[in-house]
Scaffold this active site. Structure first.
Site, PDB file in Angstrom:
ATOM      1  N   ARG A   1      13.464   2.199  -6.473  1.00 21.61           N
ATOM      2  CA  ARG A   1      14.298   3.128  -7.233  1.00 21.61           C
ATOM      3  C   ARG A   1      14.213   4.519  -6.642  1.00 21.61           C
ATOM      4  O   ARG A   1      13.261   4.875  -5.989  1.00 21.61           O
ATOM      5  CB  ARG A   1      13.846   3.147  -8.698  1.00 21.61           C
TER       6      ARG A   1
ATOM      7  N   LYS B   1       0.727  -0.929 -11.393  1.00 21.23           N
ATOM      8  CA  LYS B   1       2.050  -1.513 -11.192  1.00 21.23           C
ATOM      9  C   LYS B   1       1.961  -2.776 -10.344  1.00 21.23           C
ATOM     10  O   LYS B   1       1.451  -2.760  -9.230  1.00 21.23           O
ATOM     11  CB  LYS B   1       2.960  -0.489 -10.503  1.00 21.23           C
TER      12      LYS B   1
ATOM     13  N   ARG C   1       5.655  10.311 -16.007  1.00 21.18           N
ATOM     14  CA  ARG C   1       4.197  10.230 -15.946  1.00 21.18           C
ATOM     15  C   ARG C   1       3.682  10.377 -17.377  1.00 21.18           C
ATOM     16  O   ARG C   1       4.402  10.833 -18.269  1.00 21.18           O
ATOM     17  CB  ARG C   1       3.590  11.347 -15.090  1.00 21.18           C
TER      18      ARG C   1
HETATM   19  C1  BTN Z   1      10.941   0.137  -7.862  1.00 18.08           C
HETATM   20  O1  BTN Z   1      10.007  -0.031  -8.658  1.00 18.08           O
HETATM   21  O2  BTN Z   1      11.100   1.218  -7.270  1.00 18.08           O
HETATM   22  C2  BTN Z   1      11.901  -0.976  -7.627  1.00 18.08           C
HETATM   23  C3  BTN Z   1      11.438  -1.891  -6.525  1.00 18.08           C
HETATM   24  C4  BTN Z   1      12.363  -3.072  -6.297  1.00 18.08           C
HETATM   25  C5  BTN Z   1      11.960  -3.900  -5.100  1.00 18.08           C
HETATM   26  C6  BTN Z   1      12.755  -5.164  -4.978  1.00 18.08           C
HETATM   27  S1  BTN Z   1      12.097  -6.251  -3.747  1.00 18.08           S
HETATM   28  C7  BTN Z   1      13.508  -7.264  -3.863  1.00 18.08           C
HETATM   29  C8  BTN Z   1      14.705  -6.328  -3.996  1.00 18.08           C
HETATM   30  N1  BTN Z   1      15.175  -5.913  -2.680  1.00 18.08           N
HETATM   31  C9  BTN Z   1      14.966  -4.616  -2.455  1.00 18.08           C
HETATM   32  O3  BTN Z   1      15.246  -4.009  -1.406  1.00 18.08           O
HETATM   33  N2  BTN Z   1      14.423  -4.052  -3.547  1.00 18.08           N
HETATM   34  C10 BTN Z   1      14.216  -5.007  -4.617  1.00 18.08           C
END
Ligand code: BTN
Length: 270
Positions: free
Chosen positions: A61, A124, A255
């Site tokens: 994100r 996490k 946070r």
């Molecule tokens: C986050 O917490 O920032 C979101 C992370 C999301 C990661 C997943 S892995 C599968 C899918 N493909 C990506 O490029 N991102 C999501």
């Protein structure tokens, strides 16, 4: 010989449509980007999914990356066509499905930090990136990354893996099947009943509501308050003492008191 066995992912899958069309790859830049590109070229079936053993440019994100080494994580994306329902609530829905899948397969007490970081014991273990558009029909790609095994690098601060938390091996294949099942259940419920049951389930899994939090905007500004609720669009409602602020997930990060990544377990910390 491929690193991942496609049949093993589908062996325990009980869905009717979620994940029934499945592509398994050794490596890809990003499973989200891969599904989005395929959607532009062909008619992908509802619930079509991709899993990669590693991502070379995994995306998180707010423009961040997602650490995606081979053999250690579950990196998967699913496509939906939610019609007029396309909304940020889908991102909360994916969080609820992920918590239920982790609980069912790994037996772990997972919970959600708004909007949808999956935490175990304050660390996490999984993240969710939902991307969508409206042309030619509304579509959404739900991307989920789970730290399953191995060692996290120091740069992944505040992280954990399912195996570290559970103290035993966790099957990526079975975890993916549970995830697809919970996503199918919640998507059908959402399409039939609307967002309220999703929001109620998200509130029940929340590790954010009722806590004192600090919300950091894209410009670095900070607002403090108590996380009061989520609204029908999945926005966080923050009581600041001088009013109620409405915060959208794409715009801010969160946070806890004192800048902590996760809520502390002592009751005074809320
Ligand atoms: C986050 O917490 O920032 C979101 C992370 C999301 C990661 C997943 S892995 C599968 C899918 N493909 C990506 O490029 N991102 C999501």
């Amino acid at each position: 010989m491929s690193a991942l066995d496609r049949a093993a992912f589908q062996r325990t899958l009980t869905t009717r449509w979620m994940g029934q069309e499945l592509t398994v790859l050794d490596a890809v830049d990003s499973t989200n980007r891969y599904l989005k590109a395929r959607r532009e070229r062909e008619n992908l079936a509802l619930g079509a999914a991709v899993i990669a053993d590693r991502q070379t440019a995994g995306r998180g994100r707010r423009g961040r990356g997602w650490w995606s080494p081979p053999g250690q994580g579950l990196y998967t994306s699913f496509i939906l066509y939610p019609g007029e329902h396309l909304s940020p609530v889908l991102s909360l829905l994916a969080g609820v499905a992920a918590v239920e899948a982790v609980r069912a397969e790994a037996g772990l007490p997972a919970g959600l930090k708004w909007p949808n970081d999956l935490l175990i014991h304050g660390r996490k273990a999984a993240g969710i990136l939902v991307e969508g558009g409206t042309a030619p029909i509304p579509w959404a790609v739900i991307g989920i990354g789970v730290n399953v095994a191995g060692t996290l690098p120091p740069a992944v601060a505040d992280g954990t893996t399912l195996e570290a938390a559970a103290g035993r091996p966790v099957s990526r294949e079975r975890l993916w099947a549970r995830l697809a099942e919970r996503l199918e259940v919640w998507c059908e419920r959402w399409l039939i009943e609307g967002g309220q049951p999703v929001l109620a389930a998200w509130r029940a899994e929340s590790l954010t509501l009722g806590h004192a939090v600090e919300v950091i905007g894209a410009d670095g500004s900070t607002v403090r308050g108590v996380a009061a609720d989520v609204d029908p669009e999945g926005a966080l409602l923050l009581d600041t003492g001088s009013g109620r602020l409405r915060l959208m997930a794409g715009e801010v990060s969160l946070r806890y008191r004192g800048g902590a990544y996760a809520p502390r377990s002592d009751p005074d910390a809320s």
